[in-house]
Scaffold this motif. Structure first.
Motif, PDB file in Angstrom:
ATOM      1  N   THR A 190     -39.631 -35.234  12.097  1.00 39.18           N
ATOM      2  CA  THR A 190     -40.995 -35.043  11.182  1.00 39.18           C
ATOM      3  C   THR A 190     -41.513 -36.335  11.049  1.00 39.18           C
ATOM      4  N   ARG A 191     -40.564 -37.516  10.704  1.00 40.89           N
ATOM      5  CA  ARG A 191     -41.172 -38.661  10.633  1.00 40.89           C
ATOM      6  C   ARG A 191     -41.813 -39.570  11.748  1.00 40.89           C
ATOM      7  N   ALA A 192     -41.297 -39.046  13.002  1.00 43.35           N
ATOM      8  CA  ALA A 192     -41.798 -39.583  14.301  1.00 43.35           C
ATOM      9  C   ALA A 192     -42.991 -38.905  14.276  1.00 43.35           C
ATOM     10  N   ALA A 193     -43.288 -37.491  14.213  1.00 42.45           N
ATOM     11  CA  ALA A 193     -44.576 -36.931  14.259  1.00 42.45           C
ATOM     12  C   ALA A 193     -45.751 -37.636  13.428  1.00 42.45           C
ATOM     13  N   PHE A 194     -45.119 -37.804  12.283  1.00 44.06           N
ATOM     14  CA  PHE A 194     -46.208 -38.272  11.424  1.00 44.06           C
ATOM     15  C   PHE A 194     -46.607 -39.698  11.891  1.00 44.06           C
ATOM     16  N   GLU A 195     -45.843 -40.495  12.135  1.00 42.48           N
ATOM     17  CA  GLU A 195     -45.939 -41.919  12.796  1.00 42.48           C
ATOM     18  C   GLU A 195     -47.031 -41.835  14.167  1.00 42.48           C
ATOM     19  N   ILE A 246     -33.464 -40.391  22.423  1.00 45.92           N
ATOM     20  CA  ILE A 246     -34.551 -39.685  22.019  1.00 45.92           C
ATOM     21  C   ILE A 246     -34.658 -39.118  20.652  1.00 45.92           C
ATOM     22  N   VAL A 247     -35.710 -39.371  19.775  1.00 47.81           N
ATOM     23  CA  VAL A 247     -35.642 -38.932  18.405  1.00 47.81           C
ATOM     24  C   VAL A 247     -36.786 -37.609  18.426  1.00 47.81           C
ATOM     25  N   TYR A 248     -37.523 -37.828  19.253  1.00 44.22           N
ATOM     26  CA  TYR A 248     -38.894 -36.605  19.253  1.00 44.22           C
ATOM     27  C   TYR A 248     -39.427 -36.501  20.731  1.00 44.22           C
ATOM     28  N   ASP A 249     -39.299 -35.343  21.163  1.00 45.50           N
ATOM     29  CA  ASP A 249     -40.245 -35.286  22.364  1.00 45.50           C
ATOM     30  C   ASP A 249     -41.680 -34.391  22.019  1.00 45.50           C
ATOM     31  N   GLY A 250     -42.501 -34.901  22.241  1.00 43.10           N
ATOM     32  CA  GLY A 250     -43.916 -34.294  22.034  1.00 43.10           C
ATOM     33  C   GLY A 250     -44.789 -34.067  22.931  1.00 43.10           C
ATOM     34  N   ARG A 251     -45.632 -32.888  22.753  1.00 42.03           N
ATOM     35  CA  ARG A 251     -46.415 -32.385  23.704  1.00 42.03           C
ATOM     36  C   ARG A 251     -47.784 -32.743  23.003  1.00 42.03           C
ATOM     37  N   LEU A 252     -48.695 -33.752  23.740  1.00 42.67           N
ATOM     38  CA  LEU A 252     -50.046 -34.010  23.282  1.00 42.67           C
ATOM     39  C   LEU A 252     -50.918 -32.684  23.076  1.00 42.67           C
ATOM     40  N   ILE A 253     -51.670 -32.817  22.017  1.00 41.14           N
ATOM     41  CA  ILE A 253     -52.427 -31.532  21.671  1.00 41.14           C
ATOM     42  C   ILE A 253     -53.840 -32.295  21.153  1.00 41.14           C
TER      43      ILE A 253
END
Length: 692
Positions: A69-74, A176-183
């Protein structure tokens, strides 16, 4: 050079693996000092990895981040919107690409002697066998990245430390902390200002041999300077947070100008024909243009509370940006609006209120223009402040008990802490004891206290004060009894209070001397007080006399009474029947009752009216009492008494006097009334002191 020093790696190569095939890398500044941030940037560029200052270009984000959640926030704070990718690293091989060693490349090595003379020597870098090479190339394990098309990875900095220490690429999956797909950016969401689009990815130099080639460190410095220069050129919005670190500008306040519509300018004829005649008759304090809110009544229920709540948001932003002038200006305007007895319908009404100027009238025009319905109106400037992520983080830290605005800004801008989890993980040992308790009970302290519970807590404290001084039951409710007065928001009429403020007093000064120490000891022994945040005996130490006047504002501040700021928890709770049946075998049950903030103040009876007055009004009301006494009377008022500024003599307005109808009353309320009349501000109940 000393032979003990490690041999620097070839630019663009780590062991036997080239870094040029890596995707663009961005370093998240959270939890990094400016020096640490630049150090990591230098390492990345020195080893030839593609580095970018533009977060929207990056595919790998390195940072001190532990939670998804913090990674997505950053990422969101850098303008990169993502959702968690449900495809794990163990995806089909056809979607994965291998980072393969690059062919031998020509690099430039500058020796110490040659660099001083400005001469460069070109050296052909070759792959050699381990038996013949002075530096044995390390055999690299398979290094595999997922397909990062439309995806980004947030990786712990520990991965880069591993690569740098071993001089080869290490497997990335465990880090890896966070694997995010761009939106796309969701509708209605605000995106913080991102880096200038002109800042491009930094890649290893590929100039030919006969061209001058700068070192990677020089490239880094130049790139950083260029990025900062581009940000300086940007106008009309605050500096992006990540570049603020490079400037070392830790405290720039957000700038939000007023939006259209502007306050309409009117000609004389238009003014005469407008609704000015229909405006309600202003109160006397408006006619007299009285600037002191302690001279007027301000009820709890105010007709313009919606507009005032929007202005309160702007005031809070001024507090968090250390704009003391702005805080005072908005406090004065809000206090004037709060005392106005009519629902405001025109900016002309605001312009005639003392302490309100064209800026407040313009705010009202903008507020009124947002909707024809009063219940749906909002202030555009205040809404922008609500959406500002910097202010949101500052507000969280500011709400920690024991942290002021300056401390909150240091936590955020200097250390990069954005929430309570950050404070616990990265800064727990740097907090003082009171702040640690404020963090521990953060959510409980933010839970409000109903009036009934406030009364119960005060009665318990009074009972323990009686016990500490040996007051017998037959003395209860007589002149020999302890007097307890609930002050603060409760006395002003609030249904819910943030904490409990009470004043304990007694007509005999021998009883109030050091009473705070004894009553706190009794409450701690009974387990009602779990922590004592502050314990002051300043009144007892000066013989319970009024605070001396030394020529300036003097003393120890406005509040100078014996007091204890405590954490309170009711030790009584029900034990489940199953555990109560066999207490020997049942585990010790944790007290489920909520922790409360309780302030216990001790005042000698001689000046109990000053103590009650000083602790009953809202902030601006109390401020204006001091201003009134200083400017209009030449006196100094605080909760310990009143002194004349000219000769320092104590002024007694509380002692009962014998009148035509006999001796005046001698309750704490009688003393407060006589005091307010003596100060010249006139008596009004605490429910009419609700400024802000």
């Amino acid at each position: 050079m000393s032979s003990d020093l490690p041999t620097p790696p070839e630019t663009g190569r780590v062991g036997s693996m080239s870094l040029r095939a890596l995707p663009p890398i961005y370093i998240l500044p959270a939890h990094l000092t400016l020096d640490e941030l630049h150090e990591f940037e230098d390492e990345v560029i020195e080893l030839g990895a593609p580095f970018t200052y533009d977060a929207k270009e990056a595919k790998i984000f390195l940072g001190k981040v532990e939670r998804k959640t913090r990674a997505a926030f950053e990422l969101r704070s850098k303008g990169v919107w993502t959702e968690e990718n449900i495809v794990k690293m163990e995806e089909p091989a056809r979607k994965r690409r291998r980072v393969t060693p690059a062919p031998p490349t020509e690099v430039v090595i500058i020796s110490d002697d040659e660099s001083e003379a400005g001469e460069h020597v070109n050296v052909k870098a070759k792959e050699t066998n381990a038996a013949t090479s002075s530096r044995r190339p390390l055999r690299e394990e398979d290094f595999v990245l997922p397909d990062l098309h439309n995806r980004v990875l947030v990786v712990k900095l520990a991965w880069w430390d591993e690569c740098f220490r071993h001089r080869r690429l290490r497997p990335i999956e465990p880090f890896i902390v966070y694997d995010g797909r761009l939106i796309p950016k969701p509708d209605g969401e605000s995106t913080p200002t991102s880096s200038p689009s002109s800042v491009r990815t930094q890649r290893p130099d590929t100039t030919s041999n006969n061209e001058h080639t700068s070192s990677p460190l020089q490239q880094n410095i130049l790139a950083r300077a260029k990025a900062d220069a581009e940000v300086v050129k940007e106008k009309g919005h605050p500096v992006a947070f990540q570049h603020r670190r490079r400037f070392k500008q830790q405290n720039p306040p957000p700038v939000y100008g007023s939006l259209i519509p502007k306050l309409k300018r009117m000609t004389t004829s238009e003014f005469e024909e407008c609704d000015a005649k229909a405006l309600p008759e202003p109160p006397d304090w408006v006619k007299n243009h009285s600037m002191y809110c302690c001279l007027r009544s301000t009820p709890m229920n105010q007709p313009n509370h919606r507009f005032i709540s929007e202005l309160q948001k702007i005031k809070l932003s001024r507090i968090l940006t250390l704009d003391q002038i702005g805080v005072r200006a908005y406090s004065t305007s809000i206090a004037s609006l709060a005392a106005y007895p009519y629902l405001i319908r025109s900016p002309l009404e605001i312009m005639r209120l003392p302490g309100c100027d064209e800026r407040i009238a313009t705010h009202f025009s903008e507020y009124k223009a947002t909707s024809p319905s009063e219940s749906e109106r909002y202030l555009p400037v205040a809404r922008k402040l609500d959406e500002d992520e910097n202010l949101q983080c500052l507000k969280i830290l500011y709400d920690i008990w024991g942290c002021g605005a300056d401390t909150a800004r240091k936590m955020y801008f200097t250390y990069g802490w954005k929430d309570i989890d950050d404070v616990v993980q990265f800064g727990w040992n740097t907090l003082n004891r009171a702040q640690q308790i404020g963090v521990k009970y953060y959510d409980e302290f933010k839970t409000t206290i109903p009036r009934k519970e406030v009364e119960e807590i005060t009665e318990i404290a009074k009972q323990h004060a009686r016990k500490a001084r040996g007051i017998k039951p037959h003395q209860y409710d007589t002149d020999e009894d302890i007097v307890a007065v609930i002050v603060g928001g409760y006395r002003r009429g609030k249904e819910q209070s943030g904490d409990v403020d009470m004043i304990l007093s007694h007509r005999d000064e021998n009883v109030t001397r050091n009473l705070i120490v004894d009553v706190v000891s009794e409450l701690e022994e009974s387990s009602y007080i779990t922590h004592t945040l502050t314990l002051n005996t300043t009144t007892t130490k000066r013989g319970q006399q009024t605070l001396p006047y030394t020529g300036g504002d003097g003393g120890h501040g406005f509040d100078s009474l014996d007091k204890a700021l405590c954490v309170w928890q009711d030790p009584n709770f029900e034990i489940p029947p199953s555990e109560a049946a066999d207490p020997d075998s049942a585990p010790v049950m944790k007290n489920p009752n909520i922790h409360r903030r309780v302030d216990i103040i001790i005042s000698p009876w001689r000046t109990v009216g000053c103590a009650v007055l000083g602790w009953s009004g809202a902030t601006t009301f109390e401020r204006d009492i001091r201003r009134w006494c200083k400017r209009e009377k030449g006196w100094k008022f605080d909760s310990s008494g009143v002194r004349d500024r000219r000769d320092g003599l104590v002024l007694d307005f509380e002692t009962p006097r014998k009148g035509k109808e006999g001796m005046e009353g001698d309750t704490w309320l009688d003393r407060e009334k006589r005091l307010m009349d003596g100060l010249g501000i006139g008596w009004r109940p605490a429910t009419e002191r609700c400024t802000s």
